[in-house]
Design an enzyme around this catalytic site. Structure first.
Site, PDB file in Angstrom:
ATOM      1  N   GLN A  95      -4.585  -2.017   9.506  1.00 61.04           N
ATOM      2  CA  GLN A  95      -4.440  -3.331   8.866  1.00 61.04           C
ATOM      3  C   GLN A  95      -5.036  -4.418   9.773  1.00 61.04           C
ATOM      4  O   GLN A  95      -4.671  -4.533  10.939  1.00 61.04           O
ATOM      5  CB  GLN A  95      -2.946  -3.604   8.596  1.00 61.04           C
ATOM      6  CG  GLN A  95      -2.691  -4.853   7.792  1.00 61.04           C
ATOM      7  CD  GLN A  95      -3.261  -4.785   6.375  1.00 61.04           C
ATOM      8  OE1 GLN A  95      -3.138  -3.791   5.676  1.00 61.04           O
ATOM      9  NE2 GLN A  95      -3.929  -5.854   5.971  1.00 61.04           N
ATOM     10  N   ASP A 140     -11.130   2.776   4.238  1.00 64.74           N
ATOM     11  CA  ASP A 140     -11.478   1.365   4.068  1.00 64.74           C
ATOM     12  C   ASP A 140     -12.997   1.189   3.986  1.00 64.74           C
ATOM     13  O   ASP A 140     -13.488   0.137   3.596  1.00 64.74           O
ATOM     14  CB  ASP A 140     -10.956   0.545   5.262  1.00 64.74           C
ATOM     15  CG  ASP A 140      -9.796  -0.355   4.865  1.00 64.74           C
ATOM     16  OD1 ASP A 140      -9.586  -0.538   3.653  1.00 64.74           O
ATOM     17  OD2 ASP A 140      -9.115  -0.867   5.771  1.00 64.74           O
ATOM     18  N   LYS A 142       0.842  -1.210   0.000  1.00 59.04           N
ATOM     19  CA  LYS A 142       0.000   0.000   0.000  1.00 59.04           C
ATOM     20  C   LYS A 142       0.870   1.250   0.000  1.00 59.04           C
ATOM     21  O   LYS A 142       0.593   2.219  -0.702  1.00 59.04           O
ATOM     22  CB  LYS A 142      -0.945  -0.032   1.213  1.00 59.04           C
ATOM     23  CG  LYS A 142      -2.060  -1.053   1.023  1.00 59.04           C
ATOM     24  CD  LYS A 142      -2.791  -1.405   2.304  1.00 59.04           C
ATOM     25  CE  LYS A 142      -3.755  -2.560   2.032  1.00 59.04           C
ATOM     26  NZ  LYS A 142      -4.346  -3.141   3.229  1.00 59.04           N
TER      27      LYS A 142
END
Ligand code: NDP
Length: 294
Positions: free
Chosen positions: A98, A121, A54
């Site tokens: 994460q 997200d 990422k």
């Protein structure tokens, strides 16, 4: 009939190039550099790899990345403090924690603490709630589901009025992708582990999105001739002939599906590359909402 290949690698590269140009334009026009913070708790190798990918993707398109790496022993309270600091940081437009988190940390609590304005997200309950409702646009759409829709739309596949079947109802893939298809006027069926006669249901799909995590479960004779198939599954199966001793397959039997489907994503190289491209897109969208950026 041989299915048209939906090339996620190529489509994601096009999207990243579009994002790069838009990031540059935003910087020139408003002096704003979009910023993404990645929060990694612990030392899981797979999580470290995802975070690294990422960060690299951010660099390539000119998005600033802020890495926060924390010990697996961090308390929930201390993690909340770290997230609050990122919520307050004006250079950070997106925050990604994460997953999975260590077992002693309440994932729901942490995801709910991310500012709804930086939830790139798309997992904040407010964003998921808005996604589920008619006429309430969420601030952010979860990346993998958004990527599935982009693949369909950029491949010229009509969604409105067609029967879409989604295999899987998880919070991160199945459920949000089902909502997105519904909002685009598909007629929707969502299947799960208790669905009766799955092959018959799948056979009625004009559009199939498979997200079950079961290697090659969907066989060729489950697929309606001409259907569009988006295979989200990423499953490692043993393969002594492969260099690493395993290979990646989807939830759909690719070779069998290729013979009858109208369009099909490969694994790898289908949905996978789209997920990171959509994360970059969400971060840019967030930076654009900063007052004075328009
Ligand atoms: P989950 O395990 O959270 O959910 C799986 C879903 O599939 C559940 O709804 C489950 O039903 C259903 N299911 C499982 N087995 C069967 C079965 N035999 N028949 C019918 N339904 C079944 O998985 P995720 O949604 O997180 O991920 C799904 C797949 O997508 C995985 O392979 C994952 O690796 C991949 N993935 C890929 C991404 C990408 O970027 N390409 C990103 C995220 C995930 P029930 O609810 O009844 O338990």
């Amino acid at each position: 009939m041989t299915a048209q290949l939906i090339d996620g690698t190529a489509i994601a590269a096009t999207i990243r190039a579009e994002i790069q140009a838009e990031v540059e334009a935003l910087r020139e026009a408003a002096g704003i550099v979009p910023g993404l913070a990645t929060v990694l708790v612990g030392q899981r190798k797979d999580s470290q790899t995802y975070v690294r990918m990422k960060k690299r993707a951010c660099e390539e398109v000119g998005i600033a990345s802020f890495g926060v790496e924390l010990s697996a022993e961090i308390s929930e309270a201390d993690l909340l403090v770290e997230i609050e600091a990122l919520n307050e940081n004006p250079d950070v437009h997106g925050i990604l924690v994460q997953l999975p988190l260590p077992a002693h940390i309440d994932e729901e609590q942490i995801l709910g603490s991310i500012s709804v304005h930086k939830d790139v997200d798309g997992f904040h309950p407010v964003n998921i709630g808005r996604l589920a409702m008619k006429g309430r646009a969420p601030g952010f759409v979860p990346c993998t589901p958004r990527g599935c829709i982009e693949l369909l739309e950029r491949s010229g596949i009509e969604i409105a009025g067609r029967h879409a079947v989604v295999l899987g109802r998880s919070n991160i893939v199945g459920l949000p992708v089902a909502m997105l298809l519904l909002h685009r006027n598909a007629t929707l069926t969502v299947c799960h582990s208790r669905t009766a006669d799955l092959p018959a249901v799948v056979r009625s799909a004009d559009i199939l999105v498979a997200a079950v995590g079961q290697p090659e479960m969907v066989r060729g004779d489950w697929i309606k001739p001409g259907a569009a198939v988006i295979d989200v599954g990423i499953n490692a199966v043993d393969d002594a002939s492969a260099e690493r001793g395993y290979r990646l397959v989807g939830d759909v039997h690719f070779e069998e599906a290729q013979a009858g489907a109208g369009a099909l994503t490969p694994v790898p190289g289908g949905v996978g590359p789209m997920t990171i491209a959509m994360l970059l897109r969400n971060t840019l969208d967030s930076a654009r909402r900063v007052p004075g950026s328009a």
